[in-house]
Every structure is written in structure tokens, then in C-alpha cells.
Scaffold this motif. Structure first.
Motif, PDB file in Angstrom:
ATOM      1  N   GLU A  54       0.833  -1.202   0.000  1.00  0.00           N
ATOM      2  CA  GLU A  54       0.000   0.000   0.000  1.00  0.00           C
ATOM      3  C   GLU A  54       0.867   1.252   0.000  1.00  0.00           C
ATOM      4  N   ALA A  55       0.444   2.231  -0.755  1.00  0.00           N
ATOM      5  CA  ALA A  55       1.168   3.497  -0.780  1.00  0.00           C
ATOM      6  C   ALA A  55       0.896   4.270   0.509  1.00  0.00           C
ATOM      7  N   PRO A  56       1.845   5.120   0.935  1.00  0.00           N
ATOM      8  CA  PRO A  56       1.605   5.931   2.130  1.00  0.00           C
ATOM      9  C   PRO A  56       0.468   6.918   1.889  1.00  0.00           C
ATOM     10  N   LYS A  57      -0.356   7.109   2.896  1.00  0.00           N
ATOM     11  CA  LYS A  57      -1.479   8.042   2.772  1.00  0.00           C
ATOM     12  C   LYS A  57      -1.409   9.068   3.894  1.00  0.00           C
ATOM     13  N   VAL A  58      -1.463  10.328   3.519  1.00  0.00           N
ATOM     14  CA  VAL A  58      -1.413  11.438   4.470  1.00  0.00           C
ATOM     15  C   VAL A  58      -2.544  12.404   4.147  1.00  0.00           C
ATOM     16  N   ASP A  59      -3.311  12.756   5.174  1.00  0.00           N
ATOM     17  CA  ASP A  59      -4.357  13.769   5.009  1.00  0.00           C
ATOM     18  C   ASP A  59      -4.013  14.941   5.918  1.00  0.00           C
ATOM     19  N   LEU A  60      -3.780  16.090   5.323  1.00  0.00           N
ATOM     20  CA  LEU A  60      -3.441  17.286   6.092  1.00  0.00           C
ATOM     21  C   LEU A  60      -4.740  18.040   6.399  1.00  0.00           C
ATOM     22  N   VAL A  61      -5.026  18.230   7.674  1.00  0.00           N
ATOM     23  CA  VAL A  61      -6.233  18.940   8.102  1.00  0.00           C
ATOM     24  C   VAL A  61      -5.820  20.347   8.526  1.00  0.00           C
ATOM     25  N   LEU A  62      -6.309  21.350   7.803  1.00  0.00           N
ATOM     26  CA  LEU A  62      -5.894  22.732   8.034  1.00  0.00           C
ATOM     27  C   LEU A  62      -7.033  23.553   8.621  1.00  0.00           C
ATOM     28  N   ASP A  63      -6.762  24.211   9.724  1.00  0.00           N
ATOM     29  CA  ASP A  63      -7.700  25.129  10.368  1.00  0.00           C
ATOM     30  C   ASP A  63      -7.718  26.439   9.576  1.00  0.00           C
ATOM     31  N   VAL A  64      -8.938  26.823   9.108  1.00  0.00           N
ATOM     32  CA  VAL A  64      -9.079  28.088   8.384  1.00  0.00           C
ATOM     33  C   VAL A  64     -10.097  28.963   9.121  1.00  0.00           C
ATOM     34  N   SER A  65     -10.155  28.803  10.441  1.00  0.00           N
ATOM     35  CA  SER A  65     -11.087  29.603  11.243  1.00  0.00           C
ATOM     36  C   SER A  65     -10.622  31.058  11.295  1.00  0.00           C
ATOM     37  N   GLY A  66     -11.498  31.926  11.815  1.00  0.00           N
ATOM     38  CA  GLY A  66     -11.219  33.358  11.814  1.00  0.00           C
ATOM     39  C   GLY A  66      -9.932  33.749  12.510  1.00  0.00           C
ATOM     40  N   SER A  67      -9.574  33.034  13.590  1.00  0.00           N
ATOM     41  CA  SER A  67      -8.367  33.398  14.344  1.00  0.00           C
ATOM     42  C   SER A  67      -7.084  33.132  13.570  1.00  0.00           C
ATOM     43  N   MET A  68      -7.140  32.388  12.480  1.00  0.00           N
ATOM     44  CA  MET A  68      -5.935  32.133  11.685  1.00  0.00           C
ATOM     45  C   MET A  68      -5.462  33.390  10.958  1.00  0.00           C
ATOM     46  N   GLY A  69      -6.261  34.456  10.998  1.00  0.00           N
ATOM     47  CA  GLY A  69      -5.834  35.713  10.395  1.00  0.00           C
ATOM     48  C   GLY A  69      -4.933  36.542  11.281  1.00  0.00           C
ATOM     49  N   ILE A  70      -4.733  36.129  12.545  1.00  0.00           N
ATOM     50  CA  ILE A  70      -3.869  36.879  13.465  1.00  0.00           C
ATOM     51  C   ILE A  70      -2.418  36.809  12.993  1.00  0.00           C
ATOM     52  N   ALA A  71      -1.750  37.952  12.948  1.00  0.00           N
ATOM     53  CA  ALA A  71      -0.355  38.018  12.479  1.00  0.00           C
ATOM     54  C   ALA A  71       0.586  38.036  13.679  1.00  0.00           C
ATOM     55  N   ASP A  72       1.010  36.868  14.129  1.00  0.00           N
ATOM     56  CA  ASP A  72       1.901  36.800  15.290  1.00  0.00           C
ATOM     57  C   ASP A  72       3.022  35.777  15.117  1.00  0.00           C
ATOM     58  N   ILE A  73       3.273  35.312  13.891  1.00  0.00           N
ATOM     59  CA  ILE A  73       4.387  34.397  13.635  1.00  0.00           C
ATOM     60  C   ILE A  73       5.370  35.110  12.712  1.00  0.00           C
ATOM     61  N   GLU A  74       6.418  35.626  13.299  1.00  0.00           N
ATOM     62  CA  GLU A  74       7.435  36.366  12.543  1.00  0.00           C
ATOM     63  C   GLU A  74       6.816  37.485  11.710  1.00  0.00           C
ATOM     64  N   GLY A  75       5.781  38.141  12.277  1.00  0.00           N
ATOM     65  CA  GLY A  75       5.138  39.260  11.611  1.00  0.00           C
ATOM     66  C   GLY A  75       4.167  38.879  10.514  1.00  0.00           C
ATOM     67  N   LYS A  76       3.911  37.592  10.328  1.00  0.00           N
ATOM     68  CA  LYS A  76       2.997  37.131   9.284  1.00  0.00           C
ATOM     69  C   LYS A  76       1.781  36.467   9.911  1.00  0.00           C
ATOM     70  N   SER A  77       0.667  36.446   9.166  1.00  0.00           N
ATOM     71  CA  SER A  77      -0.540  35.810   9.680  1.00  0.00           C
ATOM     72  C   SER A  77      -0.348  34.298   9.744  1.00  0.00           C
ATOM     73  N   ARG A  78      -1.098  33.674  10.649  1.00  0.00           N
ATOM     74  CA  ARG A  78      -0.980  32.234  10.821  1.00  0.00           C
ATOM     75  C   ARG A  78      -1.353  31.489   9.548  1.00  0.00           C
ATOM     76  N   ILE A  79      -2.387  31.949   8.853  1.00  0.00           N
ATOM     77  CA  ILE A  79      -2.815  31.257   7.641  1.00  0.00           C
ATOM     78  C   ILE A  79      -1.776  31.382   6.541  1.00  0.00           C
ATOM     79  N   SER A  80      -1.128  32.550   6.415  1.00  0.00           N
ATOM     80  CA  SER A  80      -0.109  32.705   5.367  1.00  0.00           C
ATOM     81  C   SER A  80       1.111  31.839   5.653  1.00  0.00           C
ATOM     82  N   VAL A  81       1.462  31.712   6.929  1.00  0.00           N
ATOM     83  CA  VAL A  81       2.574  30.825   7.313  1.00  0.00           C
ATOM     84  C   VAL A  81       2.231  29.388   6.954  1.00  0.00           C
ATOM     85  N   ALA A  82       0.998  28.971   7.282  1.00  0.00           N
ATOM     86  CA  ALA A  82       0.582  27.607   6.977  1.00  0.00           C
ATOM     87  C   ALA A  82       0.554  27.360   5.467  1.00  0.00           C
ATOM     88  N   GLN A  83       0.041  28.323   4.710  1.00  0.00           N
ATOM     89  CA  GLN A  83      -0.032  28.148   3.254  1.00  0.00           C
ATOM     90  C   GLN A  83       1.351  28.017   2.632  1.00  0.00           C
TER      91      GLN A  83
END
Length: 449
Positions: A54-83
Motif C-alpha cells: 500500500e502506498a503511504p497516505k497522508v491527510d493534512l487537516v488545516l484550520d481556516v477559522s477566523g483566528s488564523m488571520g492573526i499576524a503573530d508568527i514572525e510578523g505574518k498571519s498564521r494562515i499565510s505561514v501555513a499556506q
């Protein structure tokens, strides 16, 4: 002065010649590679099912809730860092991997909690990845709604399906589930109880104690890991590492076993890769048949998949049926690492079999295998509040091959200790005599001049 230097140069050349002659007399020769052939490779291989694994299977679950817009990771928003991290992970995917992306909180706004708490959907289905298409889908995401983690985990389990290979869910979020029930910890336990080889690794983008405890609970329930993310690079490296780990399991899927607490009732293992779980400070025992003229090679890895005390160790011992130790391997650490591992090698030397040959074993005609007990122990201790059940993930690799011949030494048996001692003693004595003579000769020349 010129005459003295020439004399000294001649004396140095004379000393070098004397030393060369002396060492030649003692039989010291330059070391050479042993031309004897190495041991033949093992003909044993882990059993595999018919057809391709069987091939390896990975499902990435990404939080896109409103709080992911907070910019507190090296001056960038959480969602942009994740993307950005997900883009790099997609570019580095192994060719065999089946990769998918599921979102939560990406559609309905915070004002609509009824629909927002059901908001989890497939962004990119699990399968062979069109990298351009997957990255384009990720780029369209904007922080929007609620955080239904429990429902998203159930959806991810459905995305990955069932089978013998380990499925991996990688959850990236900045908050705890604000839509329970279902409670995400209960969902993780539910999935683990189904025995579907599902591992959930969690990565937290916010540094809140309640969030941390919930993500630790999810990871612990499924044998996964939790990572407190602080930088862009840390997130990228960690997700890549988790995806690569699933690729490793694809190449050698461990068979699930349960070790015993004593040798007499321990499971009988053939060459292969095995997975088990071991609680803190527990001993797990397994048995391996080894015939005369064969060599047992074993290694074990124990993963501290939760917060553990900083000092720990892993011990792998081979014993006979009576508990007499044959050989051991150990590893110790002083900090949180992804794995602690050790190994050992032991050759059968014609000792009588402690147990009758088990049904179905093969080997040299007229000989019964000796049952060797492999004992895996650990000295991990959980930090305050850390669950002890399920145990720590354990992977055991076993191989039995033809015993390696003892390596031949250089000329005159130089590798043997007592001969080496005599050679070094003679060389030291000769060197001292030569340099003493040179010193006396230099003094006499200096007095003459």
C-alpha cells in the motif's frame, strides 16, 4: 654553523634510516584491507503480501477559522505561514505518496455557528498529487469561521480509508475545538479503538495551555506527536518530516504484535519489522529461533510521542530461555527527540537448544533452533499529567542470517593484543636508544665547535 647544520641533517637522516630498519626487523607492515569476502547477505526478508504494498497516505487537516488571520508568527498571519509551508511540503512529496487536504472553518462566517460547526470539507482528495492544482487550492483559502476539530478528524479518517499500512493525519490549528460535541479527544480515542492504523500528529500555532492540552490529548490517543510551532521554518520542517515518516512505513510496514512479560509466553518472531506499544518503564519480551551457525541481528526504536522527563534510556537484551544474558545494546538521551534506538548482534555457537523446534521453522538438517529471548526495556517517565495509556510506539526489527566469519588480522597477527604490546614496546625502546645517541652526538659536536 653551516657545517653543524649539515651534520645535524645527516644525523636526522641516519636516525630515520635506523628507525625504518628497526620497525622492519620487528615485522611492522603497513595495514592492508582484508581481502577475505564479507559475510553473505541475509536471504531472509520480511514477508509481504501478494502485489505491491500500500502506498503511504497522508491527510493534512488545516484550520481556516477566523483566528488564523492573526499576524503573530514572525510578523505574518498564521494562515499565510501555513499556506507557505504546505506549498513547500507539496513540492517535496515522495512520488509514491497519496496526499490530501481537508479544511475546517473555511466556508461559513463566525455569525453562522449552526452551519459553521459542521464546516469541514475536502479541499484536495487523498491520492497522487497534481502539485499545481493542490497549491492553487491552498492559495484560495481565507480565515473565515469556527473550529470543528472533532468532525474534521472523523472526516479525515474517512478520507484515508482502511488497510494494513499506517495512515497519517497532520492537524494544523491555532485553537481548541469550539464546536464540541463531539470532543476531539473522544474522537481520537474512538479512531484508535477501531484498530485502523491511524496516527494523528498535531501542530499548534497558538501558545495557549488549553489548546496545548487538547492537541496533546489527540496525539497521545493515537500514538502521534504534538509540536508547538514558533516559526515558519519549524512548521515546514516538521510537516515534511511527518510525511517522510509515512513514506518509510510504506517501504516496510511493521506487523502489529504484543510482547509478553516473560520469555515462556512471548510471541515467536521470524525476520521482519514489528510494531508494539510499551508503557513507561515496562519490559516487553519476544522470542526468535536461531540455529547453530546463524547470527541474530535486532534493533529497537521507542518513540517518546508525548512530554517525557529529560533523562531516559532504551535497553535491548538477548537472553537464553533461563534468563542468562547473551548480549545487550543500550541508548540514553537527555532531551526530547523523535526516537531513541539501539541494536545488537549475537551468533549461535553450537549451544544445545533450550526448546524443541517450533512447527514450521526451517534451517540446517538435524539441528533444532535455539530460542533467544529479546527483552526491550525503557526508562522513560512521563511529565505531570501525561497519560500512560496507550504505551509508547515501539518498532522492532529482526533478522537472522549466516554468522559472519571472524576477521583475519594483518601479518604476524598484529591485531592480537599481546603481539601489539611487544611491537610497541620494542619500537619505543629502539626509538629512545636512537634519539639518546643523537643527543649525545650533538653535545659532543657542539663542544668541538
Amino acid at each position: 654553523m653551516i657545517i653543524r647544520r649539515r651534520r645535524l641533517g645527516r644525523s636526522a637522516a641516519l636516525a630515520a634510516a635506523l628507525l625504518t630498519v628497526g620497525f622492519g626487523t620487528l615485522g611492522v607492515l603497513p595495514a592492508q584491507a582484508d581481502p577475505s569476502p564479507s559475510a553473505s547477505p541475509s536471504s531472509s526478508a520480511p514477508p509481504t503480501e501478494a502485489g505491491a504494498p500500500e502506498a503511504p497516505k497522508v491527510d493534512l487537516v488545516l484550520d481556516v477559522s477566523g483566528s488564523m488571520g492573526i499576524a503573530d508568527i514572525e510578523g505574518k498571519s498564521r494562515i499565510s505561514v501555513a499556506q507557505r509551508s504546505i506549498d513547500e511540503v507539496i513540492d517535496a512529496l515522495p512520488p509514491e505518496a497519496e496526499f490530501g487536504i481537508r479544511t475546517l472553518g473555511a466556508t461559513y462566517p463566525v455569525s453562522d455557528k449552526t452551519d459553521g460547526c459542521k464546516d469541514t470539507k475536502v479541499l484536495y482528495p487523498v491520492g497522487h498529487t497534481d502539485k499545481v492544482e493542490a497549491k492553487t487550492a491552498v492559495a484560495t483559502l481565507r480565515p473565515t469561521g469556527w473550529t470543528p476539530i472533532g468532525l474534521a478528524l472523523r472526516g479525515a479518517a474517512q478520507d484515508l480509508g482502511t488497510g494494513q499500512a499506517t495512515r497519517r493525519v497532520v492537524l494544523i490549528t491555532d485553537g481548541e475545538d469550539d464546536c464540541a460535541p463531539p470532543d476531539p479527544c473522544d474522537v481520537a480515542r474512538e479512531l484508535a479503538a477501531q484498530g485502523m492504523h491511524l496516527v494523528v500528529d498535531t501542530l499548534g500555532l497558538a501558545h495557549d495551555d488549553k489548546v496545548r492540552q487538547q492537541l496533546l490529548c489527540i496525539a497521545n490517543a493515537t500514538g502521534g506527536t504534538y509540536t508547538d510551532v514558533r516559526t515558519q521554518q519549524q512548521l515546514t520542517d516538521r510537516v515534511k518530516q511527518l510525511v517522510n515518516r509515512s513514506d518509510t512505513s510504506y517501504r516496510a510496514t511493521p506487523a502489529n504484535i504484543t510482547g509478553s512479560d516473560q520469555c515462556a509466553t512471548a510471541p515467536l518472531l521470524t525476520p521482519g519489522v514489528y510494531a508494539d506499544r510499551e508503557k513507561f518503564a515496562e519490559h516487553r519480551v519476544y522470542r526468535v529461533p536461531v540455529r547453530d551457525g546463524q547470527e541474530l541481528r535486532a534493533s529497537v526504536s521507542v518513540t517518546p510521542d508525548r512530554a517525557v522527563a529529560p533523562d531516559y534510556g532504551v535497553l535491548l537484551r538477548a537472553t537464553d530461555a533461563d534468563g542468562q544474558e547473551l548480549v545487550r545494546g543500550t541508548d540514553a538521551g537527555s532531551g526530547r527527540t523523535d526516537v531513541a534506538s539501539t541494536g545488537l548482534r549475537w551468533s549461535a555457537t553450537g549451544a544445545p537448544s533450550a526448546t524443541a523446534s517450533p512447527t514450521g521453522t526451517t534451517g540446517a538438517a538435524g539441528t533444532d533452533p535455539r530460542l533467544v529471548c529479546l527483552v526491550v526495556s525503557n526508562s522513560f517517565a512521563g511529565q505531570a499529567g501525561v497519560q500512560t495509556d496507550p504505551g509508547l510506539p515501539l518498532e522492532l526489527t529482526v533478522d537472522v542470517t549466516n554468522a559472519s566469519p571472524a576477521p583475519a588480522g594483518p601479518a604476524l597477527g598484529l591485531g592480537r593484543g599481546w603481539i601489539m604490546l611487544l611491537v610497541l614496546t620494542g619500537a619505543g625502546l629502539l626509538t629512545g636508544l636512537v634519539w639518546g645517541w643523537i643527543a649525545r652526538w650533538r653535545i659532543s659536536v657542539w663542544r668541538e665547535n
